[in-house]
Design an enzyme around this catalytic site. Sequence first.
Site, PDB file in Angstrom:
ATOM      1  N   ARG A 194      66.943 -73.932 -20.908  1.00 47.44           N
ATOM      2  CA  ARG A 194      67.431 -73.313 -19.678  1.00 47.44           C
ATOM      3  C   ARG A 194      68.811 -72.694 -20.260  1.00 47.44           C
ATOM      4  NH1 ARG A 194      67.309 -75.948 -13.903  1.00 47.44           N
ATOM      5  NH2 ARG A 194      65.170 -75.087 -14.079  1.00 47.44           N
ATOM      6  N   ARG A 210      64.111 -81.587 -12.296  1.00 48.69           N
ATOM      7  CA  ARG A 210      62.636 -81.575 -12.474  1.00 48.69           C
ATOM      8  C   ARG A 210      61.999 -80.939 -13.665  1.00 48.69           C
ATOM      9  NH1 ARG A 210      64.086 -82.285  -7.550  1.00 48.69           N
ATOM     10  NH2 ARG A 210      65.938 -80.730  -7.975  1.00 48.69           N
ATOM     11  N   THR A 211      62.793 -79.718 -13.867  1.00 49.79           N
ATOM     12  CA  THR A 211      62.319 -78.928 -15.110  1.00 49.79           C
ATOM     13  C   THR A 211      62.298 -79.721 -16.341  1.00 49.79           C
ATOM     14  OG1 THR A 211      62.923 -76.972 -14.074  1.00 49.79           O
ATOM     15  CG2 THR A 211      62.208 -76.554 -16.276  1.00 49.79           C
ATOM     16  N   HIS A 253      61.388 -67.956 -14.244  1.00 54.47           N
ATOM     17  CA  HIS A 253      61.154 -69.421 -14.720  1.00 54.47           C
ATOM     18  C   HIS A 253      59.734 -69.627 -14.575  1.00 54.47           C
ATOM     19  CE1 HIS A 253      61.766 -73.582 -14.278  1.00 54.47           C
ATOM     20  NE2 HIS A 253      62.495 -73.579 -13.445  1.00 54.47           N
ATOM     21  N   LYS A 299      82.375 -75.851 -28.255  1.00 53.22           N
ATOM     22  CA  LYS A 299      83.543 -74.993 -29.458  1.00 53.22           C
ATOM     23  C   LYS A 299      83.285 -73.665 -29.570  1.00 53.22           C
ATOM     24  CE  LYS A 299      82.864 -79.433 -32.092  1.00 53.22           C
ATOM     25  NZ  LYS A 299      82.345 -79.897 -33.278  1.00 53.22           N
TER      26      LYS A 299
HETATM   27  N1   CP Z   1      62.750 -76.342  -9.693  1.00 52.45           N
HETATM   28  C1   CP Z   1      63.502 -76.516 -10.658  1.00 52.45           C
HETATM   29  O1   CP Z   1      63.910 -75.811 -11.582  1.00 52.45           O
HETATM   30  O2   CP Z   1      64.325 -77.635 -10.490  1.00 52.45           O
HETATM   31  P1   CP Z   1      65.457 -78.227 -11.405  1.00 52.45           P
HETATM   32  O3   CP Z   1      66.627 -77.327 -11.344  1.00 52.45           O
HETATM   33  O4   CP Z   1      66.019 -79.585 -10.764  1.00 52.45           O
HETATM   34  O5   CP Z   1      64.781 -78.204 -12.804  1.00 52.45           O
END
Ligand code: CP
Length: 498
Positions: A112, A61-62, A140, A90
């Site tokens: 991320r 999603r993100t 987040h 590496k």
């Molecule tokens: N909600 C969320 O962070 O989903 P993903 O891990 O799929 O990005």
Amino acid sequence: MAFANRDLTGIQDFTIDETMYVLDKATEMKHALLHKDVQRYRLADGRDLLAALLFYENSTRTRTSFEVAAQRLGMNVTGFASVEGTSVKKGESLRHTLDMYEAYLCDCIIMRHPLDGSARFAADHLGIPIFNAGDGKHEHPTQTLLDLFTIREHLGRLHNFDLGISGDLKYGRTAHSLAIALMAFEGIRVHLFSHPSLAMPQELLDMMAESGMEITVHETLMDAARNTDVLYQTRIQKERMPDLSEYDKAKTISEFTEKIMEKTRPHFGLMHPLPVDKGAPSIASALDKHPKALYKTQAGNGVPTRLTELALALGLMGDDFTGEPFRESQCSEDFIEVLPIREKPLRQDVSIRPIRNNGVVVDHMAPYMEEILTQVLKVRERRDIYRAATVKPASRPEDIKGMLMIEDRRLTEHELKIVASISPGCTVNIIENGTVTGKFRLSLPDKVCDVPGMMCANKGCISRPEHQESVSPRMMKAGDRRVSCFYCGQIMHTNQIV
Ligand code: CP
């Protein structure tokens, strides 16, 4: 423009006015996207803007919603969806990888990463906007903005309601960010449910209570759900657990079932940041099409909210914002207070021999800090003569204080800052020819860094040496004798930093 070139590393990077403005703009963008009003949302057309998406951890999603948002704006995207096939395999550090994307003239980075505080480090290191798409178990914030958007869309308000948060409250960064965000709103009654081993961190609970939130911890998911207007269910974060027996115990009690849904309020909404783990479902799949299930709409709201966040940071919108802007707190370097020198007769009731000639006496330290300071100040290695003692002053026998006496030694300003950081409130006496010639009281500086041996207490923090990211620890004052890690936000007592 208030938002241009800003980072979004934690939800507190936005004031409440800024948050509401983002939600209002995202509402306009959602409408424009639904009606293919291309003129309204294709704001980057002709500007050759490039977003780098650096995903060190899995995401559907993100990553996809940021990519879709950037493309709808008219931006190009680059980056990686996994570290497989990259030079991270590496052994490349985060710092060097970030440097590359800046060198390729990317206009922003969406990242991320498994380490707490990695996004804050990136924002500090680079001059382009950084979006935190999840850093370890920390935060987040772009998820939180879409969560707030969804709650407001469903309830029509972000104040005065009952919010349930359940599942993994210990490792779940989405739960942490949502709780932090809602501290700014009035009348939030929070209902928590988790397996006891996955409870909300105490320091976060303390912050929530101090903000005025009413907090109830429930013994069953049913109890939490029936008392709420919106329940935010989360997945048990198996990948972050050092002990998998925690997971086995927690997963059995954490499923939101049809039976629970039957007991909810008429206007109830069930949210989830997703994904749902099909091996240990946090929501029964039979509920996916239930009118009270909001999680598909919630995930879809990732596009207009992230499109808005990108447009604001890249200066493509935001010039009509008139609210309270975010102001970076200014760090004061003042930590030394000069005290008057009062001649006192030699005390007969203490067994410590005073310094006869030259040296320093660090007095009124937090008890038992003398030994730590002798190591940090390298007193032994310099072959200075020292005496460390935890003594009971005759005037206040209930108080125990630490003292450190170092002969033939002066402390530099840097060393005084170290002493102030580790034992704020202490006094330092300068002795010359057996007489006190200077007296200072040291307080905790607003910003604490460069203390030898200093370390964040959070093992998942990017500044910990075992992660080999070459990130120097930095702490910010967070109260009388408390500091918080600049990167991961961990709150610590000053005696925990070395
Ligand atoms: N909600 C969320 O962070 O989903 P993903 O891990 O799929 O990005």
